[in-house]
Design a protein around this motif. Structure first.
Motif, mmCIF file in Angstrom:
data_model
loop_
_atom_site.group_PDB
_atom_site.id
_atom_site.type_symbol
_atom_site.label_atom_id
_atom_site.label_comp_id
_atom_site.label_asym_id
_atom_site.label_seq_id
_atom_site.Cartn_x
_atom_site.Cartn_y
_atom_site.Cartn_z
ATOM 1 N N ALA A 42 -34.066 -27.332 -15.713
ATOM 2 C CA ALA A 42 -32.959 -27.863 -16.502
ATOM 3 C C ALA A 42 -33.353 -29.158 -17.188
ATOM 4 O O ALA A 42 -32.885 -29.459 -18.272
ATOM 5 C CB ALA A 42 -31.745 -28.082 -15.613
ATOM 6 N N SER A 92 -33.576 -24.378 -29.738
ATOM 7 C CA SER A 92 -33.675 -23.834 -28.389
ATOM 8 C C SER A 92 -32.630 -22.729 -28.276
ATOM 9 O O SER A 92 -31.439 -22.976 -28.445
ATOM 10 C CB SER A 92 -33.421 -24.929 -27.355
ATOM 11 N N GLN A 94 -30.713 -20.050 -26.041
ATOM 12 C CA GLN A 94 -30.384 -19.745 -24.649
ATOM 13 C C GLN A 94 -30.342 -18.227 -24.466
ATOM 14 O O GLN A 94 -29.600 -17.546 -25.145
ATOM 15 C CB GLN A 94 -29.028 -20.363 -24.279
ATOM 16 N N THR A 95 -31.166 -17.706 -23.556
ATOM 17 C CA THR A 95 -31.169 -16.280 -23.246
ATOM 18 C C THR A 95 -30.612 -16.079 -21.843
ATOM 19 O O THR A 95 -30.302 -17.043 -21.149
ATOM 20 C CB THR A 95 -32.592 -15.694 -23.315
ATOM 21 N N ARG A 96 -30.522 -14.848 -21.442
ATOM 22 C CA ARG A 96 -29.993 -14.521 -20.119
ATOM 23 C C ARG A 96 -30.809 -15.165 -18.998
ATOM 24 O O ARG A 96 -30.284 -15.536 -17.960
ATOM 25 C CB ARG A 96 -29.983 -13.001 -19.968
ATOM 26 N N GLY A 98 -32.984 -17.903 -19.445
ATOM 27 C CA GLY A 98 -33.325 -19.291 -19.691
ATOM 28 C C GLY A 98 -33.600 -19.546 -21.167
ATOM 29 O O GLY A 98 -33.611 -18.617 -21.982
ATOM 30 N N PRO A 99 -33.819 -20.800 -21.524
ATOM 31 C CA PRO A 99 -34.023 -21.148 -22.931
ATOM 32 C C PRO A 99 -35.406 -20.740 -23.448
ATOM 33 O O PRO A 99 -36.371 -20.720 -22.699
ATOM 34 C CB PRO A 99 -33.879 -22.674 -22.939
ATOM 35 N N GLN A 101 -37.875 -21.649 -26.862
ATOM 36 C CA GLN A 101 -38.048 -22.501 -28.033
ATOM 37 C C GLN A 101 -39.506 -22.453 -28.464
ATOM 38 O O GLN A 101 -40.402 -22.464 -27.623
ATOM 39 C CB GLN A 101 -37.649 -23.942 -27.693
ATOM 40 N N GLY A 161 -35.138 -14.313 -28.151
ATOM 41 C CA GLY A 161 -35.073 -15.772 -28.242
ATOM 42 C C GLY A 161 -36.237 -16.348 -29.038
ATOM 43 O O GLY A 161 -36.060 -17.276 -29.832
ATOM 44 N N SER A 165 -35.745 -18.461 -32.483
ATOM 45 C CA SER A 165 -36.243 -19.832 -32.562
ATOM 46 C C SER A 165 -37.281 -19.973 -33.671
ATOM 47 O O SER A 165 -37.284 -20.961 -34.413
ATOM 48 C CB SER A 165 -36.836 -20.252 -31.210
#
Length: 175
Positions: A42, A92, A94-96, A98-99, A101, A161, A165
């Motif tokens: 995080a 960034s 956000q996916t299921r 996590g992020p 980028q 993602g 990005s």
């Protein structure tokens, strides 16, 4: 003679109860998969997204392929020009899991390097999937010279993602 075949119902009840209790203890002792690095993950995307703002990097004279660079080297050329070398960081996404980028390096309007700065790697399964998927997505982006790349089988969320990005970075280069 076998212990369960004897005509002793009390022994059968005791053995069946012991087997049931043992099975329940084993079942309840199984722990669900937890991720020990949730707090660390995080905190990790915040520095990468705050270190460079899409569209504000005038250009970078840093080397391509370095994953530790921030893209804030000396500027060359104007911000609206497609000449020179520029490093841009996409949004960034956000996916299921996590992020995701990416950072893209453009030289004279051509994609010369794409680096994933953030992607899901909380648990060993994420690490295994993305160790295969991220290099494949990078090769696809370099060969396609756009964000119109194929999805890597087994890494659908990361692929989506990555694509989004990358597209945001390319959009900021044109805008």
């Amino acid at each position: 003679m076998h212990t369960l075949r004897k005509n002793r119902p009390l022994r059968r009840i005791v053995l069946a109860s012991a087997a049931t209790v043992s099975g329940m203890v084993l079942l309840l002792s199984l722990k669900p998969h937890t991720t020990p690095a949730v707090a660390g993950l995080a905190a990790s995307p915040a520095p990468s997204s705050s270190s460079s703002t899409p569209g504000t990097t005038g250009g970078s004279t840093g080397s391509t392929g370095s994953t530790g660079s921030t893209g804030s080297g000396g500027s060359s050329g104007s911000s609206g020009s497609t000449t020179g070398t520029r490093t841009l960081t996409g949004d960034s996404v956000q996916t299921r899991y996590g992020p995701v980028q990416v950072r893209v390096t453009l030289t004279d309007g051509k994609i010369t390097d794409v680096t994933a700065v953030a992607y899901p790697q909380e648990n060993p399964r994420d690490q295994q999937i993305n160790a295969y998927a991220v290099p494949q997505l990078t090769r696809e982006a370099l060969s396609a010279q756009s964000a119109d790349i194929d999805t890597v089988s087994g890494a659908t969320y990361t692929s989506d993602g990555y694509r989004r990005s990358l597209q945001s970075a390319l959009d900021s280069a044109n805008g």
